[in-house]
Design an enzyme around this catalytic site. Structure first.
Site, PDB file in Angstrom:
ATOM      1  CG  HIS A   1      41.038  91.264 -53.098  1.00  0.00           C
ATOM      2  ND1 HIS A   1      41.779  92.688 -53.354  1.00  0.00           N
ATOM      3  CD2 HIS A   1      40.275  91.407 -52.242  1.00  0.00           C
ATOM      4  CE1 HIS A   1      41.446  93.561 -52.253  1.00  0.00           C
ATOM      5  NE2 HIS A   1      40.594  92.625 -51.336  1.00  0.00           N
ATOM      6  CE  LYS A   9      40.701 101.299 -44.340  1.00  0.00           C
ATOM      7  NZ  LYS A   9      41.022 100.054 -44.936  1.00  0.00           N
ATOM      8  CG  LEU A  30      43.349  82.688 -42.177  1.00  0.00           C
ATOM      9  CD1 LEU A  30      42.567  81.596 -42.306  1.00  0.00           C
ATOM     10  CD2 LEU A  30      44.155  82.820 -43.254  1.00  0.00           C
ATOM     11  NE  ARG A  31      44.921  88.766 -38.237  1.00  0.00           N
ATOM     12  CZ  ARG A  31      44.882  89.994 -38.390  1.00  0.00           C
ATOM     13  NH1 ARG A  31      45.961  90.851 -38.126  1.00  0.00           N
ATOM     14  NH2 ARG A  31      43.641  90.714 -38.366  1.00  0.00           N
ATOM     15  CG  ASN A  44      37.906 103.064 -49.954  1.00  0.00           C
ATOM     16  OD1 ASN A  44      36.742 102.785 -49.711  1.00  0.00           O
ATOM     17  ND2 ASN A  44      38.801 102.131 -50.206  1.00  0.00           N
ATOM     18  CG  HIS A  71      37.628  92.665 -54.225  1.00  0.00           C
ATOM     19  ND1 HIS A  71      37.414  91.252 -53.959  1.00  0.00           N
ATOM     20  CD2 HIS A  71      37.380  93.425 -53.173  1.00  0.00           C
ATOM     21  CE1 HIS A  71      37.004  91.402 -52.862  1.00  0.00           C
ATOM     22  NE2 HIS A  71      36.707  92.552 -52.315  1.00  0.00           N
ATOM     23  N   GLY A 101      44.739  91.153 -47.164  1.00  0.00           N
ATOM     24  CA  GLY A 101      45.125  90.692 -45.876  1.00  0.00           C
ATOM     25  C   GLY A 101      45.603  89.261 -45.852  1.00  0.00           C
ATOM     26  N   GLY A 152      40.955  89.111 -48.783  1.00  0.00           N
ATOM     27  CA  GLY A 152      40.526  89.996 -47.611  1.00  0.00           C
ATOM     28  C   GLY A 152      39.517  89.633 -46.897  1.00  0.00           C
ATOM     29  CG  ASN A 153      37.698  91.117 -43.353  1.00  0.00           C
ATOM     30  OD1 ASN A 153      37.498  90.062 -42.879  1.00  0.00           O
ATOM     31  ND2 ASN A 153      37.767  92.294 -42.886  1.00  0.00           N
ATOM     32  NE  ARG A 201      31.494  89.694 -48.080  1.00  0.00           N
ATOM     33  CZ  ARG A 201      32.027  90.623 -48.859  1.00  0.00           C
ATOM     34  NH1 ARG A 201      32.007  90.628 -50.211  1.00  0.00           N
ATOM     35  NH2 ARG A 201      32.789  91.646 -48.351  1.00  0.00           N
ATOM     36  NE  ARG A 259      36.541 100.105 -53.244  1.00  0.00           N
ATOM     37  CZ  ARG A 259      36.509  99.044 -52.317  1.00  0.00           C
ATOM     38  NH1 ARG A 259      36.518  99.256 -51.180  1.00  0.00           N
ATOM     39  NH2 ARG A 259      36.071  97.762 -52.604  1.00  0.00           N
TER      40      ARG A 259
END
Ligand code: ADP
Length: 407
Positions: A216, A14, A292-293, A7, A188, A339, A218-219, A249, A99
């Protein structure tokens, strides 16, 4: 069958290796034999390499980065040399799956990589200027390292949305936009498709008989409305900028704002790109972070802008779920992944609250209990709510296995 998955992104890469039986695929996602990641985001010009074997040995190294090819070679060498030795030599790798973010209108399913496919991926960089070149670099790095004869498969993030109906994929601009390739593609897709299949499996239902909305989060964030196992509507569009509010975004905004900024604030196209992709969303509104955390911590400390960012995120998520609902004409399951979707009980609870009128009833204790690959709705809920750990690498490996079994 040893399947290597790559990926490749512009700032990180990754990779993982699966060892699968020739004829059957396991029902549950297996642990990869080896996982590795290169991170090129460090300011000092160094690449950070992290490798994990299935015995959970972890190796971390920071090394001066000569070239992405040299770093990729270094990463792959940890497969067959040094402490990990997941395989004896590179010849053991049977297939490599990649990917690829944009497959345009051409690629509606995974494909073997040929010279023609590489040219098409390069041409589609016009629509995905950051991702497709990085994906192509990954494909070429593998050819350099493992030789031209290694079979490689491209698995496209757009492919799952390739069957959107014309009324969904056409933008209400001039009709000629279509012939210029300006239409909704959706992204995605590997994750949405995997989560839909996994949801059907967890619910013990036929995917073709389910109406699902996969979130989905995530970021990057997007939704897919899935009927008969296919995506029939989705929130991302011509680019991954449309739709939901995201980490940094904006998601959808009135296009008139962009015209206003171009006319009155001397913005260039590149500045607009930077603002909309990197300075907006949770980060833009909170002024704190795209994570978000950190927004949640600030919210608990009484930070009003953090609270506004959270409320907007949820409001827009609910609104777009509403849009997907009307495309589906009903709902059997709402799936949260990535995430935020997998980890934020607060986002899931606030989102589900908006759909109690459907008979959706969330079991709050299940929701709060780190529920991975579980149904967290009350038994009597009319809509199932699932949290699914998205496994894009495993989905790519399955595609490679399918392609090899067919040939
Ligand atoms: P990417 O889209 O880059 O693959 P991920 O799917 O890993 O990203 O999601 C990353 C985001 O998930 C983080 O920026 C953060 O906002 C969110 N996240 C991760 N863990 C948590 C958590 N425990 N609570 C809330 N949000 C979380």
């Amino acid at each position: 069958m040893k399947i290597l998955v790559l990926n490749a992104g512009s700032s990180s890469q990754k990779s993982c290796l699966y060892d699968l039986k020739e004829n059957t695929l396991p029902a549950d996602p297996p642990e990869p034999l080896w996982e590795a990641q290169i991170d090129w985001t460090h300011q000092d010009g160094c690449a950070k390499l992290k490798v994990k074997t299935f015995q959970d040995q972890v190796l971390q190294e920071t090394c001066p980065s000569d070239s992405k090819l040299a770093d990729t070679l270094k990463m792959l060498q940890t497969l067959w040399s040094g402490t990990t030795q997941a395989i004896e030599n590179s010849q053991e790798i049977d297939i490599v799956g990649h990917r690829v973010v944009h497959g345009g209108e051409i690629y509606r399913e995974s494909t073997w990589i040929t010279a023609e496919v590489k040219t098409a991926i390069a041409n589609l960089a016009a629509f995905a200027p950051v991702h497709n070149p990085a994906n192509l670099e990954g494909i070429e790095a593998i050819e350099n390292i493992l030789g031209n004869n290694i079979p490689q498969v491209a698995v496209f993030d757009t492919a799952f949305h390739a069957h959107l109906p014309p009324a969904v994929y056409t933008y209400p601009g001039p009709y000629e936009w279509l012939s210029q390739g300006i239409r909704r593609y959706g992204f995605h897709g590997i994750s949405h498709q995997y989560c839909a299949q996994r949801a059907a499996q967890l619910l013990d239902r036929d995917l073709n008989a389910l109406k699902l909305i996969t979130c989905h989060l995530g970021n990057g964030c997007s939704l897919a409305a899935i009927r008969d196992g296919r995506s029939i509507d989705t929130t991302m569009g011509f680019t991954p900028l449309e739709g939901l509010m995201m980490g940094s975004r904006s998601g959808s905004v009135d296009p008139g704002i962009l015209i206003h900024l171009l006319r009155h604030s001397d913005y260039t196209a590149d500045q607009l790109d930077r603002v909309l992709n990197h300075r907006s969303g949770l980060l833009g509104i909170s002024g704190l972070s795209n994570d978000l955390r950190q927004i949640m911590v600030a919210m608990e400390q009484g930070n009003d802008r953090a609270k506004l960012a959270f409320d907007m995120f949820v409001h827009r998520l609910r609104a777009q779920i509403g849009a997907m609902l009307s495309s589906l004409g009903g709902l059997d399951g709402l799936v949260f992944t990535a995430g935020i979707g997998e980890n934020s009980a607060a986002v899931r609870a606030a989102t589900c609250e908006g759909f109690e009128f459907l008979g959706l009833s969330l079991d709050l204790s299940q929701n709060n209990a780190l529920p991975i690959d579980r149904d967290i709705a009350h038994l009597d809920s009319k809509v199932r709510v699932l949290v699914i750990h998205t496994q894009e690498d495993w989905a790519i490996a399955q595609e490679c296995h399918k392609m090899a079994s067919r040939s």
